[in-house]
Design a protein around this motif. Structure first.
Motif, PDB file in Angstrom:
ATOM      1  N   TRP A   1      40.878  40.243   1.565  1.00  7.52           N
ATOM      2  CA  TRP A   1      40.700  40.414   0.117  1.00  7.52           C
ATOM      3  C   TRP A   1      40.633  39.062  -0.671  1.00  7.52           C
ATOM      4  CZ3 TRP A   1      41.105  45.294  -2.495  1.00  7.52           C
ATOM      5  CH2 TRP A   1      41.641  46.339  -1.833  1.00  7.52           C
ATOM      6  N   ASN A   2      39.538  39.087  -1.503  1.00  2.08           N
ATOM      7  CA  ASN A   2      39.306  38.149  -2.478  1.00  2.08           C
ATOM      8  C   ASN A   2      40.286  38.198  -3.613  1.00  2.08           C
ATOM      9  OD1 ASN A   2      37.724  36.391  -0.798  1.00  2.08           O
ATOM     10  ND2 ASN A   2      35.932  37.399  -1.248  1.00  2.08           N
ATOM     11  N   ARG A   3      40.968  37.249  -4.315  1.00  2.00           N
ATOM     12  CA  ARG A   3      41.373  37.206  -5.516  1.00  2.00           C
ATOM     13  C   ARG A   3      40.418  36.447  -6.608  1.00  2.00           C
ATOM     14  NH1 ARG A   3      44.574  34.041  -8.478  1.00  2.00           N
ATOM     15  NH2 ARG A   3      46.222  35.220  -9.868  1.00  2.00           N
ATOM     16  N   ILE A   4      39.739  37.014  -7.466  1.00  2.00           N
ATOM     17  CA  ILE A   4      38.521  36.430  -8.339  1.00  2.00           C
ATOM     18  C   ILE A   4      39.260  36.461  -9.691  1.00  2.00           C
ATOM     19  CG2 ILE A   4      36.559  36.589  -9.007  1.00  2.00           C
ATOM     20  CD1 ILE A   4      35.961  38.280  -6.392  1.00  2.00           C
ATOM     21  N   LEU A   5      39.180  35.469 -10.259  1.00  2.51           N
ATOM     22  CA  LEU A   5      39.397  35.278 -11.716  1.00  2.51           C
ATOM     23  C   LEU A   5      38.417  34.924 -12.539  1.00  2.51           C
ATOM     24  CD1 LEU A   5      41.934  34.764 -13.676  1.00  2.51           C
ATOM     25  CD2 LEU A   5      41.817  32.325 -13.155  1.00  2.51           C
ATOM     26  N   ALA A   6      38.018  35.839 -13.455  1.00  8.24           N
ATOM     27  CA  ALA A   6      36.766  35.866 -14.143  1.00  8.24           C
ATOM     28  C   ALA A   6      37.065  36.477 -15.441  1.00  8.24           C
ATOM     29  CB  ALA A   6      35.541  36.567 -13.440  1.00  8.24           C
ATOM     30  N   ASP A   7      36.655  35.890 -16.597  1.00  8.45           N
ATOM     31  CA  ASP A   7      36.938  36.297 -17.853  1.00  8.45           C
ATOM     32  C   ASP A   7      37.995  36.746 -18.375  1.00  8.45           C
ATOM     33  OD1 ASP A   7      34.151  36.051 -18.060  1.00  8.45           O
ATOM     34  OD2 ASP A   7      33.635  38.199 -17.599  1.00  8.45           O
ATOM     35  N   ASP A   8      39.032  35.893 -17.800  1.00 12.03           N
ATOM     36  CA  ASP A   8      40.690  36.056 -17.925  1.00 12.03           C
ATOM     37  C   ASP A   8      41.063  37.353 -17.285  1.00 12.03           C
ATOM     38  OD1 ASP A   8      41.437  33.834 -19.342  1.00 12.03           O
ATOM     39  OD2 ASP A   8      41.385  34.745 -21.262  1.00 12.03           O
ATOM     40  N   LYS A   9      40.437  37.813 -16.542  1.00 11.36           N
ATOM     41  CA  LYS A   9      40.691  38.962 -15.685  1.00 11.36           C
ATOM     42  C   LYS A   9      40.925  38.618 -14.214  1.00 11.36           C
ATOM     43  CE  LYS A   9      40.184  42.704 -18.979  1.00 11.36           C
ATOM     44  NZ  LYS A   9      40.050  41.876 -19.826  1.00 11.36           N
ATOM     45  N   ILE A  10      41.820  39.328 -13.553  1.00 10.16           N
ATOM     46  CA  ILE A  10      41.968  39.050 -12.091  1.00 10.16           C
ATOM     47  C   ILE A  10      41.457  40.313 -11.344  1.00 10.16           C
ATOM     48  CG2 ILE A  10      43.702  38.609 -10.165  1.00 10.16           C
ATOM     49  CD1 ILE A  10      45.468  37.432 -12.675  1.00 10.16           C
ATOM     50  N   HIS A  11      40.489  39.953 -10.548  1.00  6.96           N
ATOM     51  CA  HIS A  11      40.084  41.096  -9.698  1.00  6.96           C
ATOM     52  C   HIS A  11      40.309  40.842  -8.051  1.00  6.96           C
ATOM     53  CE1 HIS A  11      37.264  42.466 -12.720  1.00  6.96           C
ATOM     54  NE2 HIS A  11      37.289  41.034 -13.109  1.00  6.96           N
ATOM     55  N   TYR A  12      40.834  41.877  -7.488  1.00 10.27           N
ATOM     56  CA  TYR A  12      41.054  42.053  -6.182  1.00 10.27           C
ATOM     57  C   TYR A  12      39.632  42.864  -5.322  1.00 10.27           C
ATOM     58  CZ  TYR A  12      45.491  39.783  -6.391  1.00 10.27           C
ATOM     59  OH  TYR A  12      46.523  38.985  -6.613  1.00 10.27           O
ATOM     60  N   LYS A  13      39.227  42.033  -4.559  1.00 13.51           N
ATOM     61  CA  LYS A  13      38.003  42.975  -3.868  1.00 13.51           C
ATOM     62  C   LYS A  13      37.941  42.517  -2.392  1.00 13.51           C
ATOM     63  CE  LYS A  13      34.095  42.542  -7.090  1.00 13.51           C
ATOM     64  NZ  LYS A  13      32.774  42.108  -7.121  1.00 13.51           N
ATOM     65  N   PRO A  14      37.756  43.627  -1.648  1.00 10.33           N
ATOM     66  CA  PRO A  14      37.476  43.471  -0.219  1.00 10.33           C
ATOM     67  C   PRO A  14      36.552  42.294   0.192  1.00 10.33           C
ATOM     68  CG  PRO A  14      37.675  45.777  -0.891  1.00 10.33           C
ATOM     69  CD  PRO A  14      37.534  45.031  -1.953  1.00 10.33           C
ATOM     70  N   ASN A  15      36.942  41.356   0.966  1.00  7.46           N
ATOM     71  CA  ASN A  15      35.920  40.472   1.352  1.00  7.46           C
ATOM     72  C   ASN A  15      34.952  41.004   2.493  1.00  7.46           C
ATOM     73  OD1 ASN A  15      34.623  38.189   1.868  1.00  7.46           O
ATOM     74  ND2 ASN A  15      36.164  37.188   3.108  1.00  7.46           N
ATOM     75  N   ILE A  16      33.922  41.208   2.061  1.00  7.58           N
ATOM     76  CA  ILE A  16      32.851  41.985   3.153  1.00  7.58           C
ATOM     77  C   ILE A  16      32.352  40.760   4.077  1.00  7.58           C
ATOM     78  CG2 ILE A  16      32.241  44.069   2.029  1.00  7.58           C
ATOM     79  CD1 ILE A  16      29.748  42.213   0.953  1.00  7.58           C
ATOM     80  N   ASP A  17      32.513  39.629   3.793  1.00  2.00           N
ATOM     81  CA  ASP A  17      32.279  38.445   4.693  1.00  2.00           C
ATOM     82  C   ASP A  17      33.393  38.531   5.777  1.00  2.00           C
ATOM     83  OD1 ASP A  17      29.788  38.053   3.357  1.00  2.00           O
ATOM     84  OD2 ASP A  17      31.004  36.806   1.893  1.00  2.00           O
ATOM     85  N   HIS A  18      34.425  38.950   5.942  1.00  2.00           N
ATOM     86  CA  HIS A  18      35.427  38.743   6.636  1.00  2.00           C
ATOM     87  C   HIS A  18      34.693  39.490   8.054  1.00  2.00           C
ATOM     88  CE1 HIS A  18      38.924  39.565   9.280  1.00  2.00           C
ATOM     89  NE2 HIS A  18      39.578  38.667   8.219  1.00  2.00           N
ATOM     90  N   PRO A  19      34.960  38.391   9.024  1.00  3.40           N
ATOM     91  CA  PRO A  19      34.313  38.828  10.439  1.00  3.40           C
ATOM     92  C   PRO A  19      34.392  40.291  10.581  1.00  3.40           C
ATOM     93  CG  PRO A  19      35.426  36.935  10.675  1.00  3.40           C
ATOM     94  CD  PRO A  19      35.809  37.298   9.063  1.00  3.40           C
TER      95      PRO A  19
END
Ligand SMILES: Nc1ncnc2c1ncn2[C@@H]1O[C@H](COP(=O)(O)OP(=O)(O)OP(=O)(O)O)[C@@H](O)[C@H]1O
Ligand SMILES: [Mg+2]
Length: 497
Positions: free
Chosen positions: A373-391
Motif C-alpha cells: 500500500w502507498n500512503r499518499i499525502l495530498a491537499d492535506d488529505k491522506i490516501h491509502y492506495k494499493p501499490n500496483i507496482d509491487h512485484p
C-alpha cells in the motif's frame, strides 16, 4: 472615638462522637487509606514496611508495621490527636504529611478501632481510638492500654518502629460481617485490588537502588513504573524546570513504546484496569510519591493519538497550597502559571505520540521497502492506495493479456477506493492493537513471494538484502516462517537448474 465592643464567645467544642464519625467520610478508598499510613512510615525513615492482613479469623485485621524512628508515649498521644500539626507549618523536604490528620482519617475510613503501638529507645507505647468507646464517652480521650501483649502484629515490631492496627473493619466487609467466609473473600479481593495502586504510588521508593521494601503478606511488592523507563524503546524528553515562588516544578515527558515493542504482560501492567487510553496524561508526584494520574487537567482530551504520552510532574511539599493538595493526597489543581507551560508540553508530546503510531505507516511511503500500500499525502488529505507496482501485482498483471490486465488493475483500484475508513477509524479509537493484517493462505503467499523474489533477484540484489527487505513488510512479515520456506525452496530449485 467610639470603642469597638469586644465580641462575646460561647463554647462550641465539637462533640467528639459526632465529629470523629464525620472524619470517616472524607472519601478515602482502601488503597488511598493504606497509602496514607505508608506515607507516615516513609516520613519516619522506614526501610521496611510490612502490610499484614488476616481476614478469615473472627476479628479480621489489617496491620502496617514499619521499622522507622518510632514514637515516645508523648509523641504517640500527640500523633493520635486529630489535627496534630498545623497545615500552615513548613515541613522538611522528605515529609509526606501536611494536615496532621491522615493517620486518623485514613484509619477511621476503614475501621472502628485504631491501635498504634510504637517503640522508641527501648520503650513501647500504645494508644487506641475505638469509635464505639468514643460514642459512649463522647470525649476526646484516647485509650492508653497497660497490656497490649496479645495484640495482633505486635510480635512483628523490631527494636524501633510503629505498628498501625485496624480492627472492626466494618467498612470493608460490604455488609457481610455475619458470614465469615464471604467476608474474608470480599476483604481479600479489595486488598488484592489495592496492591497495584501501592506498586504504582510508591514505585520510586521501591525501585532500584532500593530505599524501601514494602511487603504484602510476606510478598515483596514490585515497582510499577508507569513510564516503562527500563524499556529501551521508551522515548523521554529532557527535564524542564519551572520556578514558582522559590520552589521548583520539574516536568519530564515520556512516550511509551508501541505495544509491539513491549511484552504483553508489561503492556497490560502499565495499562492497568482502566486501559492505556485512560492512563495517559500527567502523573503528579509530591516528594516522589504519586498523588494523581491519568488526567490532562482539562487541557486536552484523552485521545487515541496521545495515548502513549505520559508526563511526569515533580513538586515539593512547599507547594501544597499552590496545588491545593488534599488530605487524602489523591487530588490537586494546576496553578495558573504551570497551566500555561503545560499547554506547550502537551502540544509537543502529542506530536511525538502521533509519530510513534505513524512510524510503521511511514515505511509504506519508502519505495525501497516494497510497499503493498502507498500512503499518499495530498491537499492535506491522506490516501491509502494499493501499490500496483509491487512485484506481486505487476508480475501477475504482466502475465495477463491486455483486456484481463485492465480488469485486474481495475479490481485492485476498487479495493483501494473502498477501504473501510470509518470502521478503521472507529476501531482505532477503541483498541488499535486488536487491528491486525489479515493472514494469507499458502497459495497467495507463494505467488507473492515468487513474484517479489524474481523481480528483486532480477535487480541483482543479494539474498540477504532481499530477506531483510521482505521481513519488514506484510504479508511477508506476518507469515515470515512460510515466506522463508518458499524463498528457500525457490532458490534451491533455481540452483538445481
Ligand atoms: N509510622 C509512624 N512512625 C512515626 N511517627 C508517626 C507514624 N505515623 C504517624 N506518626 C506521627 O504522627 C503524626 C500524625 O500523623 P498524621 O498522618 O495524622 O498527620 P501528618 O502525617 O502529619 O499529616 P497528614 O494529615 O497530611 O498525613 C505525624 O506527623 C508523625 O509525627
Ligand atoms: Mg500522614
Amino acid at each position: 472615638m467610639k470603642q469597638k465592643k469586644a465580641s462575646r464567645h460561647a463554647d462550641a467544642t465539637p462533640h467528639a462522637a459526632a465529629l470523629i464519625e464525620g472524619l470517616r467520610d472524607i472519601g478515602y478508598s482502601l488503597e488511598t487509606a493504606i497509602s496514607d499510613i505508608i506515607d507516615n512510615s516513609i516520613t519516619a525513615g522506614a526501610r521496611q514496611i510490612r502490610i499484614i492482613t488476616e481476614t478469615s479469623v473472627d476479628e479480621p485485621f489489617i496491620a502496617v508495621v514499619d521499622d522507622g524512628s518510632g514514637m515516645t508515649e508523648d509523641e504517640l498521644v500527640a500523633a493520635m490527636r486529630p489535627g496534630s500539626r498545623n497545615p500552615l507549618s513548613p515541613r522538611d523536604a522528605p515529609d509526606l504529611g501536611r494536615f496532621g490528620l491522615g493517620l486518623k482519617s485514613a484509619s477511621f475510613s476503614q475501621c472502628r478501632r485504631l491501635t498504634v503501638v510504637s517503640r522508641k529507645v527501648g520503650k513501647t507505647s500504645a494508644a487506641i481510638w475505638d469509635l464505639d468507646d468514643v460514642a459512649i464517652r463522647n470525649e476526646w480521650m484516647v485509650q492508653l492500654p497497660d497490656d497490649i501483649s496479645g495484640s495482633p502484629g505486635i510480635d512483628e515490631l523490631g527494636n524501633t518502629g510503629t505498628l498501625v492496627l485496624w480492627q472492626k473493619l466494618d467498612r470493608l466487609t460490604g455488609g457481610m460481617s455475619h458470614n465469615a467466609v464471604k467476608r474474608a473473600e470480599i476483604i481479600n479481593r479489595r486488598i488484592a485490588e489495592a496492591e497495584r495502586h501501592l506498586r504504582l504510588v510508591f514505585h520510586r521508593f521501591i525501585e532500584t537502588p532500593k530505599r524501601l521494601s514494602i511487603e504484602l503478606n510476606g510478598r515483596q511488592l514490585l515497582p510499577l513504573d508507569p513510564f516503562a523507563t527500563s524499556n529501551p524503546a521508551t522515548i523521554s524528553d529532557p527535564e524542564e524546570v519551572l520556578s514558582l515562588n522559590g520552589s521548583e516544578v520539574k516536568i519530564k515527558s515520556f512516550t511509551l513504546p508501541h505495544h509491539r515493542q513491549m511484552s504483553t504482560t508489561d503492556w497490560e501492567d502499565i495499562a492497568g484496569p482502566e486501559g492505556h487510553l485512560k492512563s495517559q496524561g500527567f502523573y503528579l508526584y509530591r516528594g516522589e510519591r504519586l498523588i494523581l494520574h491519568g488526567t490532562w487537567f482539562g487541557l486536552c482530551r484523552q485521545s487515541e493519538l496521545s495515548k502513549l504520552s505520559r508526563v511526569r510532574i515533580d513538586i515539593p511539599n512547599s507547594m501544597d497550597a499552590d496545588w491545593k493538595i488534599d488530605v487524602k493526597k489523591s487530588s490537586a489543581q494546576l496553578p495558573p502559571v504551570v497551566r500555561d507551560r503545560l499547554r506547550n508540553v502537551i502540544e509537543r508530546i502529542q506530536n511525538g505520540s502521533k509519530r510513534t503510531y505513524l512510524k510503521r505507516g511511514q515505511k509504506m511511503v519508502d519505495n525501497k521497502r516494497l510497499p503493498m500500500w502507498n500512503r499518499i499525502l495530498a491537499d492535506d488529505k491522506i490516501h491509502y492506495k494499493p501499490n500496483i507496482d509491487h512485484p506481486a501485482f505487476s508480475a501477475f498483471a504482466d502475465s495477463l493479456p491486455p483486456d484481463l490486465r485492465r480488469g485486474f488493475l481495475n479490481c485492485i483500484a476498487l479495493v483501494g477506493a473502498s477501504l473501510p475508513v470509518e470502521a478503521l477509524h472507529a476501531d482505532m479509537a477503541g483498541t488499535p492493537e486488536q487491528i491486525v493484517p489479515d493472514s494469507v493462505d499458502e497459495d497467495t503467499l507463494d505467488q507473492a513471494v515468487k513474484a517479489t523474489l524474481s523481480v528483486l533477484l532480477g535487480a541483482n540484489k543479494d539474498i540477504n538484502e532481499i530477506m531483510a527487505l521482505m521481513k519488514d513488510v506484510d504479508p511477508f512479515r506476518s507469515a515470515w516462517d512460510g515466506t522463508q520456506r518458499i524463498i528457500a525452496a525457490t532458490i534451491g530449485s533455481k540452483e538445481k537448474k
